[in-house]
Design a protein around this motif. Structure first.
Motif, PDB file in Angstrom:
ATOM      1  N   ALA A 161       0.671  -1.351  -0.011  1.00  0.00           N
ATOM      2  CA  ALA A 161      -0.051   0.051   0.064  1.00  0.00           C
ATOM      3  C   ALA A 161       0.887   1.300   0.094  1.00  0.00           C
ATOM      4  O   ALA A 161       0.540   2.263  -0.294  1.00  0.00           O
ATOM      5  N   TRP A 162       2.057   1.232   0.452  1.00  0.00           N
ATOM      6  CA  TRP A 162       2.947   2.242   0.299  1.00  0.00           C
ATOM      7  C   TRP A 162       4.387   1.749   0.484  1.00  0.00           C
ATOM      8  O   TRP A 162       4.541   0.883   1.031  1.00  0.00           O
ATOM      9  N   ALA A 163       5.583   2.617  -0.358  1.00  0.00           N
ATOM     10  CA  ALA A 163       6.700   2.226  -0.173  1.00  0.00           C
ATOM     11  C   ALA A 163       7.660   3.331  -0.251  1.00  0.00           C
ATOM     12  O   ALA A 163       7.194   4.387  -0.808  1.00  0.00           O
ATOM     13  N   GLY A 164       8.694   3.530   0.206  1.00  0.00           N
ATOM     14  CA  GLY A 164       9.606   4.572   0.206  1.00  0.00           C
ATOM     15  C   GLY A 164      10.634   4.745   1.042  1.00  0.00           C
ATOM     16  O   GLY A 164      10.786   3.611   1.885  1.00  0.00           O
ATOM     17  N   ASP A 165      11.572   5.526   1.091  1.00  0.00           N
ATOM     18  CA  ASP A 165      12.831   5.544   2.074  1.00  0.00           C
ATOM     19  C   ASP A 165      12.665   6.203   3.151  1.00  0.00           C
ATOM     20  O   ASP A 165      11.475   6.769   3.530  1.00  0.00           O
ATOM     21  N   THR A 166      13.650   6.401   4.343  1.00  0.00           N
ATOM     22  CA  THR A 166      13.391   7.133   5.394  1.00  0.00           C
ATOM     23  C   THR A 166      12.703   8.461   5.335  1.00  0.00           C
ATOM     24  O   THR A 166      12.008   8.756   6.141  1.00  0.00           O
ATOM     25  N   ALA A 167      13.259   9.186   4.519  1.00  0.00           N
ATOM     26  CA  ALA A 167      12.677  10.723   4.252  1.00  0.00           C
ATOM     27  C   ALA A 167      11.481  10.525   4.016  1.00  0.00           C
ATOM     28  O   ALA A 167      10.441  11.282   4.707  1.00  0.00           O
ATOM     29  N   ALA A 168      10.774   9.767   3.123  1.00  0.00           N
ATOM     30  CA  ALA A 168       9.285   9.779   2.690  1.00  0.00           C
ATOM     31  C   ALA A 168       8.616   9.161   3.678  1.00  0.00           C
ATOM     32  O   ALA A 168       7.679   9.476   3.950  1.00  0.00           O
ATOM     33  N   PHE A 169       9.389   8.245   4.544  1.00  0.00           N
ATOM     34  CA  PHE A 169       8.656   7.597   5.685  1.00  0.00           C
ATOM     35  C   PHE A 169       8.035   8.776   6.682  1.00  0.00           C
ATOM     36  O   PHE A 169       7.077   8.825   7.308  1.00  0.00           O
ATOM     37  N   ALA A 170       9.055   9.535   6.979  1.00  0.00           N
ATOM     38  CA  ALA A 170       8.918  10.618   8.046  1.00  0.00           C
ATOM     39  C   ALA A 170       7.885  11.578   7.477  1.00  0.00           C
ATOM     40  O   ALA A 170       7.050  11.962   8.328  1.00  0.00           O
ATOM     41  N   ALA A 171       8.008  11.764   6.211  1.00  0.00           N
ATOM     42  CA  ALA A 171       6.987  12.841   5.770  1.00  0.00           C
ATOM     43  C   ALA A 171       5.630  12.357   5.624  1.00  0.00           C
ATOM     44  O   ALA A 171       4.509  13.325   5.693  1.00  0.00           O
ATOM     45  N   ASP A 172       5.452  11.124   5.535  1.00  0.00           N
ATOM     46  CA  ASP A 172       4.047  10.385   5.215  1.00  0.00           C
ATOM     47  C   ASP A 172       3.639   9.530   6.518  1.00  0.00           C
ATOM     48  O   ASP A 172       3.045   8.786   6.365  1.00  0.00           O
ATOM     49  N   ARG A 173       4.179  10.056   7.605  1.00  0.00           N
ATOM     50  CA  ARG A 173       4.061   9.198   8.861  1.00  0.00           C
ATOM     51  C   ARG A 173       2.258   9.250   9.131  1.00  0.00           C
ATOM     52  O   ARG A 173       2.066   7.904   9.659  1.00  0.00           O
ATOM     53  N   ASP A 174       1.671  10.267   9.139  1.00  0.00           N
ATOM     54  CA  ASP A 174       0.145   9.906   9.406  1.00  0.00           C
ATOM     55  C   ASP A 174      -0.485   8.853   8.561  1.00  0.00           C
ATOM     56  O   ASP A 174      -1.381   8.096   8.851  1.00  0.00           O
ATOM     57  N   ARG A 175      -0.296   9.000   7.311  1.00  0.00           N
ATOM     58  CA  ARG A 175      -0.866   7.963   6.359  1.00  0.00           C
ATOM     59  C   ARG A 175      -0.333   6.628   6.776  1.00  0.00           C
ATOM     60  O   ARG A 175      -1.072   5.525   6.873  1.00  0.00           O
ATOM     61  N   ILE A 176       1.085   6.352   7.036  1.00  0.00           N
ATOM     62  CA  ILE A 176       1.601   5.273   7.453  1.00  0.00           C
ATOM     63  C   ILE A 176       0.946   4.705   8.825  1.00  0.00           C
ATOM     64  O   ILE A 176       0.516   3.516   9.035  1.00  0.00           O
ATOM     65  N   ASP A 177       0.767   5.450   9.791  1.00  0.00           N
ATOM     66  CA  ASP A 177      -0.056   5.085  11.046  1.00  0.00           C
ATOM     67  C   ASP A 177      -1.279   4.838  10.957  1.00  0.00           C
ATOM     68  O   ASP A 177      -1.764   3.865  11.393  1.00  0.00           O
ATOM     69  N   ARG A 178      -2.052   5.311   9.804  1.00  0.00           N
ATOM     70  CA  ARG A 178      -3.458   4.813   9.784  1.00  0.00           C
ATOM     71  C   ARG A 178      -3.249   3.377   8.976  1.00  0.00           C
ATOM     72  O   ARG A 178      -4.421   2.710   9.310  1.00  0.00           O
ATOM     73  N   LEU A 179      -2.413   2.951   8.326  1.00  0.00           N
ATOM     74  CA  LEU A 179      -2.409   1.885   7.657  1.00  0.00           C
ATOM     75  C   LEU A 179      -1.956   0.580   8.572  1.00  0.00           C
ATOM     76  O   LEU A 179      -2.327  -0.519   8.404  1.00  0.00           O
ATOM     77  N   ILE A 180      -0.831   1.032   9.360  1.00  0.00           N
ATOM     78  CA  ILE A 180      -0.628  -0.080  10.163  1.00  0.00           C
ATOM     79  C   ILE A 180      -1.386  -0.100  11.670  1.00  0.00           C
ATOM     80  O   ILE A 180      -1.176  -1.190  12.312  1.00  0.00           O
TER      81      ILE A 180
END
Length: 231
Positions: A210-229
């Protein structure tokens, strides 16, 4: 180095992976994260060849290995540490380790090197696998995989259910393994571990990335990732 290309896979009549594309390059550390049942462990099994590809392709160094059986996958240099460890209970710790060396791949990982990484295993070398603690069994499962001198190591929930001090020991060991040039794919529920070890992340949901990226992208998109996990 190792990749899945639009792979479908599953168990019996149930499809568990839907068009999954995932890769790890030489020397990389990549994390697969997501809720329980998202398809993370199934993705590792597809990478190892335990589950065949129903569609798509599995590739190693640009070459299709979709039909390769597990023992031949291992001989290419792909190591796998399953979630349930699968230690041979009646064998001693040292006998478990020597089983891993039977692929006869040359490389730096020997009994002495594994004991240097995990001194506790050296102390318990004559203890049967079934008598080891959970943390010792996890060290043993990782050490057994290393004895085959893989180039890529697939780790399924290596710190699950373990005490914090053991988690730190295992995380330190994985960092050393990766730091010496071995590629690592890690599935973890303990989110602090992949954050410390990995520079690239893939988030799975319902059997797909559902999402893939590096450390910088991970930090920038953290709200979306938290919803996914999130549960």
């Amino acid at each position: 180095m190792l990749e899945l290309c639009a792979v479908d896979a599953g168990y019996g009549n149930a499809q568990a992976l839907h068009g999954v594309s995932f890769s790890v390059g030489a020397g990389e550390a990549v994390a697969l994260i997501g809720r329980n049942g998202a398809g993370k462990s199934t993705t590792l099994k597809a990478l190892m060849g335990i589950l065949p590809c129903r569609a798509g392709d599995r590739r190693f160094e640009g070459r299709s290995i979709a039909g390769l059986p597990v023992h031949r996958t291992s001989r290419l240099g792909i190591g796998y540490v399953p979630e349930d460890r699968q230690v041979f209970g009646p064998l001693t710790a040292e006998e478990n380790l020597t089983v891993g060396a039977r692929s006869h791949r040359p490389g730096p990982w020997t009994l002495r090197r594994v004991y240097d990484l995990f001194p506790r295993l050296a102390e318990r070398r004559h203890a049967r696998g079934q008598s080891l603690s959970g943390g010792e069994q996890q060290m043993l499962a990782i050490g057994r995989a290393l004895m085959a001198n893989p180039r890529v190591l697939l780790l399924d929930e290596p710190t699950e259910g373990l005490a914090p001090i053991i988690v730190d020991t295992l995380a330190d060991a994985i960092a050393i393994i990766n730091g010496e040039g071995m590629a690592v794919v890690i599935v973890e529920q303990n989110f602090a571990v992949p954050q410390r070890l990995c520079r690239r992340f893939a988030v799975m949901e319902n059997g797909a990335v559902a999402w893939a990226g590096d450390t910088a992208a991970f930090a920038a998109d953290r709200d979306r990732i938290d919803r996914l996990i999130g549960v």
